[in-house]
Design a protein around this motif. Structure first.
Motif, PDB file in Angstrom:
ATOM      1  N   ALA A   1       0.829  -1.213   0.000  1.00 22.97           N
ATOM      2  CA  ALA A   1       0.000   0.000   0.000  1.00 22.97           C
ATOM      3  C   ALA A   1       0.864   1.264   0.000  1.00 22.97           C
ATOM      4  O   ALA A   1       0.608   2.204  -0.761  1.00 22.97           O
ATOM      5  CB  ALA A   1      -0.930   0.002   1.210  1.00 22.97           C
ATOM      6  N   VAL A   2       1.911   1.269   0.832  1.00 28.38           N
ATOM      7  CA  VAL A   2       2.803   2.438   0.885  1.00 28.38           C
ATOM      8  C   VAL A   2       3.520   2.620  -0.447  1.00 28.38           C
ATOM      9  O   VAL A   2       3.637   3.742  -0.959  1.00 28.38           O
ATOM     10  CB  VAL A   2       3.818   2.307   2.051  1.00 28.38           C
ATOM     11  CG1 VAL A   2       4.888   3.376   1.979  1.00 28.38           C
ATOM     12  CG2 VAL A   2       3.092   2.384   3.382  1.00 28.38           C
ATOM     13  N   PHE A   3       3.988   1.527  -1.034  1.00 29.35           N
ATOM     14  CA  PHE A   3       4.676   1.627  -2.316  1.00 29.35           C
ATOM     15  C   PHE A   3       3.735   2.148  -3.401  1.00 29.35           C
ATOM     16  O   PHE A   3       4.117   3.005  -4.201  1.00 29.35           O
ATOM     17  CB  PHE A   3       5.264   0.275  -2.740  1.00 29.35           C
ATOM     18  CG  PHE A   3       6.001   0.336  -4.040  1.00 29.35           C
ATOM     19  CD1 PHE A   3       7.275   0.869  -4.096  1.00 29.35           C
ATOM     20  CD2 PHE A   3       5.419  -0.110  -5.215  1.00 29.35           C
ATOM     21  CE1 PHE A   3       7.973   0.951  -5.287  1.00 29.35           C
ATOM     22  CE2 PHE A   3       6.096  -0.037  -6.420  1.00 29.35           C
ATOM     23  CZ  PHE A   3       7.383   0.492  -6.458  1.00 29.35           C
ATOM     24  N   THR A   4       2.528   1.630  -3.429  1.00 23.36           N
ATOM     25  CA  THR A   4       1.548   2.077  -4.431  1.00 23.36           C
ATOM     26  C   THR A   4       1.261   3.567  -4.284  1.00 23.36           C
ATOM     27  O   THR A   4       1.193   4.299  -5.279  1.00 23.36           O
ATOM     28  CB  THR A   4       0.249   1.258  -4.310  1.00 23.36           C
ATOM     29  OG1 THR A   4       0.560  -0.125  -4.471  1.00 23.36           O
ATOM     30  CG2 THR A   4      -0.769   1.687  -5.347  1.00 23.36           C
ATOM     31  N   ILE A   5       1.110   4.021  -3.056  1.00 20.27           N
ATOM     32  CA  ILE A   5       0.842   5.444  -2.818  1.00 20.27           C
ATOM     33  C   ILE A   5       2.046   6.293  -3.210  1.00 20.27           C
ATOM     34  O   ILE A   5       1.912   7.293  -3.917  1.00 20.27           O
ATOM     35  CB  ILE A   5       0.446   5.684  -1.344  1.00 20.27           C
ATOM     36  CG1 ILE A   5      -0.931   5.066  -1.066  1.00 20.27           C
ATOM     37  CG2 ILE A   5       0.447   7.168  -1.009  1.00 20.27           C
ATOM     38  CD1 ILE A   5      -1.288   4.982   0.399  1.00 20.27           C
ATOM     39  N   CYS A   6       3.230   5.888  -2.743  1.00 22.18           N
ATOM     40  CA  CYS A   6       4.433   6.702  -2.996  1.00 22.18           C
ATOM     41  C   CYS A   6       4.866   6.680  -4.458  1.00 22.18           C
ATOM     42  O   CYS A   6       5.159   7.717  -5.043  1.00 22.18           O
ATOM     43  CB  CYS A   6       5.579   6.223  -2.114  1.00 22.18           C
ATOM     44  SG  CYS A   6       5.320   6.585  -0.378  1.00 22.18           S
ATOM     45  N   TYR A   7       4.929   5.514  -5.028  1.00 22.62           N
ATOM     46  CA  TYR A   7       5.458   5.377  -6.385  1.00 22.62           C
ATOM     47  C   TYR A   7       4.385   5.647  -7.448  1.00 22.62           C
ATOM     48  O   TYR A   7       4.617   6.371  -8.414  1.00 22.62           O
ATOM     49  CB  TYR A   7       6.047   3.971  -6.578  1.00 22.62           C
ATOM     50  CG  TYR A   7       6.790   3.786  -7.870  1.00 22.62           C
ATOM     51  CD1 TYR A   7       8.061   4.317  -8.051  1.00 22.62           C
ATOM     52  CD2 TYR A   7       6.225   3.069  -8.923  1.00 22.62           C
ATOM     53  CE1 TYR A   7       8.751   4.136  -9.239  1.00 22.62           C
ATOM     54  CE2 TYR A   7       6.902   2.874 -10.112  1.00 22.62           C
ATOM     55  CZ  TYR A   7       8.168   3.417 -10.270  1.00 22.62           C
ATOM     56  OH  TYR A   7       8.844   3.242 -11.449  1.00 22.62           O
ATOM     57  N   GLY A   8       3.223   5.069  -7.237  1.00 26.53           N
ATOM     58  CA  GLY A   8       2.190   5.165  -8.255  1.00 26.53           C
ATOM     59  C   GLY A   8       1.381   6.449  -8.218  1.00 26.53           C
ATOM     60  O   GLY A   8       1.069   7.019  -9.255  1.00 26.53           O
ATOM     61  N   ILE A   9       1.056   6.924  -7.028  1.00 23.39           N
ATOM     62  CA  ILE A   9       0.178   8.093  -6.921  1.00 23.39           C
ATOM     63  C   ILE A   9       0.972   9.387  -6.764  1.00 23.39           C
ATOM     64  O   ILE A   9       0.768  10.348  -7.500  1.00 23.39           O
ATOM     65  CB  ILE A   9      -0.825   7.903  -5.767  1.00 23.39           C
ATOM     66  CG1 ILE A   9      -1.740   6.709  -6.080  1.00 23.39           C
ATOM     67  CG2 ILE A   9      -1.657   9.171  -5.547  1.00 23.39           C
ATOM     68  CD1 ILE A   9      -2.655   6.307  -4.956  1.00 23.39           C
ATOM     69  N   ILE A  10       1.888   9.407  -5.792  1.00 26.89           N
ATOM     70  CA  ILE A  10       2.669  10.636  -5.545  1.00 26.89           C
ATOM     71  C   ILE A  10       3.746  10.831  -6.595  1.00 26.89           C
ATOM     72  O   ILE A  10       4.081  11.954  -6.963  1.00 26.89           O
ATOM     73  CB  ILE A  10       3.273  10.616  -4.122  1.00 26.89           C
ATOM     74  CG1 ILE A  10       2.141  10.595  -3.084  1.00 26.89           C
ATOM     75  CG2 ILE A  10       4.178  11.812  -3.885  1.00 26.89           C
ATOM     76  CD1 ILE A  10       2.604  10.426  -1.671  1.00 26.89           C
ATOM     77  N   GLY A  11       4.325   9.736  -7.083  1.00 27.58           N
ATOM     78  CA  GLY A  11       5.335   9.823  -8.129  1.00 27.58           C
ATOM     79  C   GLY A  11       6.765   9.874  -7.630  1.00 27.58           C
ATOM     80  O   GLY A  11       7.655  10.335  -8.337  1.00 27.58           O
ATOM     81  N   LEU A  12       6.999   9.372  -6.407  1.00 30.29           N
ATOM     82  CA  LEU A  12       8.375   9.299  -5.899  1.00 30.29           C
ATOM     83  C   LEU A  12       9.148   8.237  -6.676  1.00 30.29           C
ATOM     84  O   LEU A  12       8.570   7.319  -7.252  1.00 30.29           O
ATOM     85  CB  LEU A  12       8.377   8.939  -4.415  1.00 30.29           C
ATOM     86  CG  LEU A  12       7.773   9.945  -3.436  1.00 30.29           C
ATOM     87  CD1 LEU A  12       7.811   9.382  -2.024  1.00 30.29           C
ATOM     88  CD2 LEU A  12       8.511  11.269  -3.490  1.00 30.29           C
ATOM     89  N   GLY A  13      10.446   8.330  -6.642  1.00 35.45           N
ATOM     90  CA  GLY A  13      11.293   7.330  -7.286  1.00 35.45           C
ATOM     91  C   GLY A  13      11.314   6.043  -6.486  1.00 35.45           C
ATOM     92  O   GLY A  13      10.842   5.987  -5.351  1.00 35.45           O
ATOM     93  N   PRO A  14      11.914   5.000  -7.061  1.00 33.82           N
ATOM     94  CA  PRO A  14      11.943   3.703  -6.375  1.00 33.82           C
ATOM     95  C   PRO A  14      12.685   3.737  -5.034  1.00 33.82           C
ATOM     96  O   PRO A  14      12.222   3.147  -4.062  1.00 33.82           O
ATOM     97  CB  PRO A  14      12.655   2.775  -7.346  1.00 33.82           C
ATOM     98  CG  PRO A  14      12.642   3.457  -8.661  1.00 33.82           C
ATOM     99  CD  PRO A  14      12.474   4.912  -8.399  1.00 33.82           C
ATOM    100  N   VAL A  15      13.818   4.419  -4.975  1.00 34.51           N
ATOM    101  CA  VAL A  15      14.592   4.463  -3.729  1.00 34.51           C
ATOM    102  C   VAL A  15      13.808   5.197  -2.647  1.00 34.51           C
ATOM    103  O   VAL A  15      13.700   4.725  -1.502  1.00 34.51           O
ATOM    104  CB  VAL A  15      15.973   5.123  -3.966  1.00 34.51           C
ATOM    105  CG1 VAL A  15      16.719   5.294  -2.652  1.00 34.51           C
ATOM    106  CG2 VAL A  15      16.794   4.293  -4.942  1.00 34.51           C
TER     107      VAL A  15
END
Length: 123
Positions: free
Chosen positions: A72-86
């Motif tokens: 869930a955190v990865f989906t929010i950060c990477y997919g929705i917010i657009g943060l990088g993988p690291v």
């Protein structure tokens, strides 16, 4: 919602009568009291610790719960917010450390609900 397993899982209530809490302290962030549970339900007398190492099974459940939170955190950060993988993986690590007490309690609640069912007669 009372009378369902979800009620017992999310509130930490006795899985049989759902009248009292299984934990001595409601707040999971009191870390020194995180694992402190009542031996029995004061309302229906259900024994929470069926055997000495009963909650070892909750460790397997906590792995699945941790993966769900991390996803869930990865989906929010990477997919929705657009943060990088690291940055997303750093966010996962931080979230899991912060949510550890909740994951522990939630896992115990899920585990005990595998073995007990709600009983209207004991309410």
């Amino acid at each position: 919602m009372k009378g369902t397993k979800l009620y017992s899982i999310f509130t930490g209530a006795c899985p049989v009568c759902q009248e009292t809490s299984m934990y001595k302290t409601k707040n999971p962030y009191k870390v020194n009291e995180l694992f402190e549970m009542h031996e029995r339900c004061c309302h229906c007398n259900t024994k929470f610790k069926i055997e000495p190492s009963f909650f070892f099974g909750a460790m397997y459940v906590s792995y699945a719960v941790g993966i769900a939170f991390a996803t869930a955190v990865f989906t929010i950060c990477y997919g929705i917010i657009g943060l990088g993988p690291v940055a997303s993986f750093v966010a996962i690590a931080i979230a899991l450390v912060i949510l550890l007490p909740i994951i522990v309690r939630l896992s115990r609640n899920i585990w005990i609900n595998f073995f007990f069912n709600y009983d209207k007669k004991k309410v």
